[in-house]
Scaffold this active site. Sequence first.
Site, short mmCIF file in Angstrom:
data_model
loop_
_atom_site.label_atom_id
_atom_site.label_comp_id
_atom_site.label_asym_id
_atom_site.label_seq_id
_atom_site.Cartn_x
_atom_site.Cartn_y
_atom_site.Cartn_z
N CYS A 1 5.73 0.12 7.66
CA CYS A 1 5.37 1.22 6.77
C CYS A 1 6.60 1.63 5.97
O CYS A 1 7.69 1.72 6.52
CB CYS A 1 4.87 2.40 7.62
SG CYS A 1 4.39 3.82 6.64
N LEU A 2 6.40 1.87 4.68
CA LEU A 2 7.53 2.26 3.82
C LEU A 2 8.14 3.59 4.25
O LEU A 2 9.29 3.86 3.94
CB LEU A 2 7.09 2.33 2.36
CG LEU A 2 6.63 1.00 1.73
CD1 LEU A 2 6.15 1.22 0.30
CD2 LEU A 2 7.73 -0.05 1.78
N HIS B 1 -4.71 1.49 7.45
CA HIS B 1 -3.33 2.00 7.53
C HIS B 1 -3.11 3.11 6.49
O HIS B 1 -2.59 4.18 6.81
CB HIS B 1 -2.33 0.85 7.32
CG HIS B 1 -0.90 1.28 7.32
ND1 HIS B 1 -0.01 0.93 8.31
CD2 HIS B 1 -0.19 2.05 6.45
CE1 HIS B 1 1.17 1.47 8.05
NE2 HIS B 1 1.08 2.14 6.91
N GLU B 2 -3.55 2.84 5.25
CA GLU B 2 -3.37 3.84 4.19
C GLU B 2 -4.27 5.05 4.42
O GLU B 2 -3.86 6.19 4.18
CB GLU B 2 -3.65 3.22 2.81
CG GLU B 2 -2.74 2.07 2.43
CD GLU B 2 -1.26 2.36 2.64
OE1 GLU B 2 -0.83 3.50 2.41
OE2 GLU B 2 -0.53 1.45 3.07
N GLY C 1 0.84 -1.19 0.00
CA GLY C 1 0.00 0.00 0.00
C GLY C 1 0.88 1.24 0.00
O GLY C 1 2.00 1.20 0.52
N GLN D 1 3.08 9.95 1.17
CA GLN D 1 4.36 9.23 1.21
C GLN D 1 5.24 9.53 -0.01
O GLN D 1 6.42 9.18 -0.02
CB GLN D 1 4.12 7.72 1.31
CG GLN D 1 3.46 7.31 2.61
CD GLN D 1 3.28 5.81 2.68
OE1 GLN D 1 2.32 5.27 2.15
NE2 GLN D 1 4.22 5.12 3.31
N HIS E 1 -2.83 7.53 6.65
CA HIS E 1 -1.83 8.41 6.02
C HIS E 1 -2.46 9.70 5.50
O HIS E 1 -1.88 10.77 5.64
CB HIS E 1 -1.12 7.71 4.86
CG HIS E 1 0.04 6.86 5.27
ND1 HIS E 1 1.15 7.37 5.92
CD2 HIS E 1 0.27 5.54 5.13
CE1 HIS E 1 2.01 6.39 6.15
NE2 HIS E 1 1.51 5.26 5.69
ZN ZN Z 1 2.37 3.42 5.79
#
Ligand code: ZN
Length: 185
Positions: free
Chosen positions: A98-99, A140-141, A45, A50, A144
């Site tokens: 998380c990236l 989660h997304e 995701g 991000q 963001h």
């Molecule tokens: Zn994330």
Amino acid sequence: MILPIYLYGQPVLRKETRELDKDYPKLDELIANMFETMYNAEGIGLAAPQVGLDLRLFVVDLEPLAEDDPKYAGFKKVFINPQIIESKGDLVKMNEGCLSLPGLSESVERESIIRIQYLDENFVEHDEVYDDFFARCIQHEYDHIEGVLFIDHISPIRKQLIKSKLNSMIKGKVGCHYRTKAVQK
Ligand code: ZN
């Protein structure tokens, strides 16, 4: 095109996001770039903040999980201007990463069922209910685009324990295989 992934500490990860309309310039290209960036980083995701954009947009592709469970096969979606209108069900704990916070993994408690309204990449409206890991990933997304990170859900003690790792991220001192953009470099 692979875009740099903004790391913890970047203000855009905390910024209020804007809705998109059909006239948003080169939206198809942006969405394609977000998928490419996510695949390159081996994520499932990725949200617009991000990649440095204060937009209500995220992408999800759970295909990598299909090897273990076929129910994830072909689950590739674009969420534009989403609204989670209901969260319910059991509170379930599961480790998340998380990236934007490479190398961190923490147990996060989330509700197991959500109802979400959103537009897809063709601006077609959807109103759908998701459960289990689908719901977790979407939450989660969605966090963001609300300026929330998964570490906001952990206990103050856990947060204290990862503080030095977070400080390293702010300085860009992280070992990961994809392009990143730290606050200081
Ligand atoms: Zn994330």
